[in-house]
Every structure is written in C-alpha cells, then in structure tokens.
Design a protein around this motif. Structure first.
Motif: not given
Length: 196
Positions: A1-25
């Motif tokens: 099975m091809t790997r498929r990542f689902l990123f569930v962004l749970g922050s109340a604001r867009a482009d916050g620190n958690t999202e930035l770190l997730a995108r770097r990874a």
C-alpha cells in the motif's frame, strides 16, 4: 500500500508554529508519499454526541465529519498537529478524536480494524521550555494509538509562542529532518510491559 499521510491541523489559527513545524517535517517525506492536509478550523465538527447505548450508529451525515472519516480511513499515517493548549491538545483536535468513538460503530467502516497497524504521529509546539509540560498531549496520542492497535511515532515537539518562533528552535528543526524516517513500534499503554 502506498503511504498516505493525513495531517490534521488542530490550531485555532492558520500558519501557526505547530503547522510550520509539521510542514518542515513533511518536506522530508519521499516524493511518492501522498499528503493530505485538513485544517479542523475550516471543517468544524458539531459537538460529539455519544450514542453507543442508544441503538445503532449511523454513518455521518455532516459533510465535515464524512470528509474527515474518509480521509482518516484512507491514511496509512495520521499526523495530529496540535499546539499545547492548557497543557493538552486543542479543543478542535480533541473533538476530532472524540469522533473516533462514533466511527468505531459506523456500519461498514470497520474503523478499528482498518486503523490497526497504521501509524499515529504528533507534532506540537508549546511556549514552555520544559517539554514534559506536553506529557498530557503525548499520553493522549499514545493511549489512543494503543487502544486502536496502531503504531505510535511519538510527538515532534518545538518551542514558540509568537508566530514563527518555532523557526528559531534549531533543536526542533533538526529533529524534523528525521522525524518521519523512523519505524514506529506498536503503541502500548503505560501499564503494559514489553513482555506481554
């Protein structure tokens, strides 16, 4: 099975620190790995109502719940990206996980059987220097994975408060480069021993 990542962004604001770190990874994932990003704030779920003891559970009729169920079932890897809010995960993220309880009983979804063996990951940024402050979030994700018989890849933690602060956290950025390269073990509850 091809790997498929689902990123569930749970922050109340867009482009916050958690999202930035997730995108770097996520930048480190091989190009053949599919990625889907869903911002929970843009796909709000109604309050979760536990109907386990009230008769048969129906498939979701809410468009956002249906989309999240389908995306979750299609993923080989689910990444919960939630900042530490009040020493745990965001309310948006907790509500998404609450929905897993209902999805366990949706006819034909085979939610638990489908998710078993897949991998749950976490990405989080907190304002505290001491990473143990995120232990409640880490514990929730680990235990959720253990209950579902999933693998748990751990939580990539970073530090920051103001927008973009995490990009100054060299240690977190360094860990992001190899975070998804690890082969996670099957999740276990803290009370379980490796000999079980």
């Amino acid at each position: 099975m091809t790997r498929r990542f689902l990123f569930v962004l749970g922050s109340a604001r867009a482009d916050g620190n958690t999202e930035l770190l997730a995108r770097r990874a996520a930048e480190q994932l091989p190009p053949d790995v599919e990625q889907q990003w869903i911002r929970l704030a843009e796909h709000p779920l109604p309050d979760f109502v536990d109907l386990r003891h009230d008769g048969p559970v129906q498939a979701p009729t809410d468009d956002n719940a249906t989309r999240l169920l389908d995306a979750t079932l299609a993923a080989t890897d689910v990444v919960i990206a939630s900042p530490v809010y009040w020493y745990s995960m965001s309310g948006l993220t907790k509500r998404y996980l609450d929905y897993w309880s209902g999805w366990l009983r949706v006819p034909g979804a085979d939610f638990r059987a489908t998710m078993a063996g897949r991998t749950l990951w976490g990405v989080s940024v907190l304002a505290e220097e001491e990473e143990m402050v995120a232990d409640p979030l880490v514990g929730t994700l680990n235990n959720s994975a253990a209950y579902m018989k999933m693998r748990f890849g751990g939580v990539l933690l970073g530090n920051g408060s103001d927008r973009g602060d995490v990009l100054k956290d060299e240690r977190a950025l360094g860990r992001a480069k190899t975070f998804f390269a690890r082969e996670p073990a099957l999740a276990r509850f803290p009370h379980e021993t490796s000999g079980d």
